[in-house]
Every structure is written in C-alpha cells, then in structure tokens.
Design a protein around this motif. Sequence first.
Motif, PDB file in Angstrom:
ATOM      1  N   GLY A 245     -14.402   4.613  -1.577  1.00 40.19           N
ATOM      2  CA  GLY A 245     -13.307   4.330  -0.650  1.00 40.19           C
ATOM      3  C   GLY A 245     -12.114   5.213  -0.923  1.00 40.19           C
ATOM      4  N   ASP A 246     -10.928   4.592  -1.073  1.00 43.00           N
ATOM      5  CA  ASP A 246      -9.716   5.353  -1.354  1.00 43.00           C
ATOM      6  C   ASP A 246      -9.681   5.889  -2.780  1.00 43.00           C
ATOM      7  OD1 ASP A 246      -8.822   4.858   1.201  1.00 43.00           O
ATOM      8  OD2 ASP A 246      -7.593   3.129   0.635  1.00 43.00           O
TER       9      ASP A 246
ATOM     10  N   GLY B  77       0.781  -1.222   0.000  1.00 39.65           N
ATOM     11  CA  GLY B  77       0.000   0.000   0.000  1.00 39.65           C
ATOM     12  C   GLY B  77       0.814   1.274   0.000  1.00 39.65           C
TER      13      GLY B  77
ATOM     14  N   GLN C 214     -16.958  13.017  -4.230  1.00 40.54           N
ATOM     15  CA  GLN C 214     -17.547  11.686  -4.113  1.00 40.54           C
ATOM     16  C   GLN C 214     -18.866  11.675  -4.882  1.00 40.54           C
ATOM     17  OE1 GLN C 214     -17.097  10.000   0.098  1.00 40.54           O
ATOM     18  NE2 GLN C 214     -16.890  12.200   0.473  1.00 40.54           N
TER      19      GLN C 214
END
Length: 297
Positions: free
Chosen positions: A181-182, A85, A280
């Motif tokens: 999410g990310d 990650g 978003q």
Amino acid sequence: MTIATLRRLACIFFLAAGFPVQASFHLWTINEIYSNADGTVQYIELTTADAGQQFLAGHTVSTSSTGSATQNYTFGTNLPGDSAGKKFLIATSGFAALGILVPDYVVPNGFLFKHAATLDFSGVDVWNYANTLPTDGFLSLNRNGTQGINSPTNFAGATAQIAPPGGFLANLATRGPVLTGDGVMIGGFIIQGTKPRTVIVTVAGPSLTGAGVPGALANPTLIIIRASDGVVIANNDDWQTQTVPAHATAISAAGFAPANALEPAVYLTLGPGAYTAIVQGAGGTTGIALIGVYMTP
C-alpha cells in the motif's frame, strides 16, 4: 507498542472517562530531518495519522546538543485544517528562499545541530539522533536512522527535492523497508542542467541476505515515474529480462549488474527533471531493499 500508539490510547482513555480534553497537538511524530553543509538549508518533517492534531499555536520545537545553547521555536499559529494523514514542514529561511516548496513554519538558519543532538517536539516526541546529519546536500536522515533522498512535504501535501550541489545525482544508494500500500519504498532523484544523462537504477533484495541483512525482500520490482506528468517511463522485475535486450548488456558492462537474477534494474537516458523510483515486492511480499541510482559517463 510504539510511543505514538501509547499516546493515542491515552487520548482515547481521557475521552472515554469524560475528562476535559484540550485541543490536540500531541500525536505528531518527527519523521525526517535534513541539513546542507553550512546549515543554511534545513528542514524538519513531522507526520501523523490522526485527526484533530492541528492545534500547534503556543507549543514549541527545540534542539539541543552538549556544549551548545538550546534553540527554541514557538508556533505562532495552528495548521490550516484537519491533520488526519498529514505531514507538516518546519524549515529554515534559507530553505524558504530556494522557492521549491513553501514550509508551514520558518525557523532561523542553523536551527538543527548537524552532529549528535536532541530534537524535541513540545515534550511529546523526542528524537535523540546519535548519527551526524548527512551534509552532502541531497541525503536526509530518517527517524529509523537510515539515510535517504530528501523528500520534504508540507501540510498541503506538496513535496520537493533539494538538488545536490553538483547539479545532478551520482552514485547514490539508500536502504529501507518495503511494505504494501502506502508503505512501498519510494526514492527520488533529479537530473539538472540542460543535457540528458544516462542512469542505471538498481534494486538489491535477496542479495542483501548474503551481506547479513535480516528480512531482505525476496523478489523486488521497480517502477520509474517522471514527476512532471506522472507517466511511468520504465519498469522491471528481473534485470536480465529487459524490454530492450541490449540494456542488460549495458548494465553489466557498466559494472552495476545486480548480484541476484531476481533483482531489477533499468538503463535510461533522461532529460533534466525529477524522477521517482518505486520498489514493491512481487505478489505483495515485504522486506528490506536497497535502491541505487548511478550515472554513467
């Protein structure tokens, strides 16, 4: 199936078959590149989702362009921990001298070619970028070919932004995918100097369909965060509905009213510092959106 997925499956195959596997480095992907106008401040950002890819010592990164000599850099050390990650940052000595972020590896100034070129990470990830690098001092080139606000991130997870030459951002727009999410869309901007500036931040989603953009985000939402303390200083869903009703009038009067009522916008007076815009999709929806950041007189 992506190249990164194929490389990951190959690694799993060798492990399962019992073949000897050397310390790994090959699941990194070049993510973002940047250059200023004279090539003194440049960076290359790579990313991986996988563990065990920190063993870079002895491997290389190179850049080449037709009619120019290939430039090579050999990594002298491994990265200082597990890679899962993570990102890591290769940057020029001119970038390092800015003092805004410590790169993981330092290359000579002018390492990247600013016109069409090939960037090769040790033969395992090759990016033939046909587009000329933006050299306005603020935009970077993303792997998918889009331009965005520069956002160099090092292996420690620290990030920074290189301020534009004029000292503040004016009239910038960047387009990209909005996931969940990310994968939400994140853009940053900096107000420099000593005086507050009034900005209008907008997001285009459904109106992009009329411009021929497939998969436009149907109902975007916008959040603005102050980077210095992580505080949310503004949020909006539909631009005509504002916490301060007069702000909708001000956005329209300035000429930056979104084309669709479902698109968000905020009108803010901000002190010097860095700010982050997060886009978003309402209800977890996904699609393509465009962030615009505009200074008012």
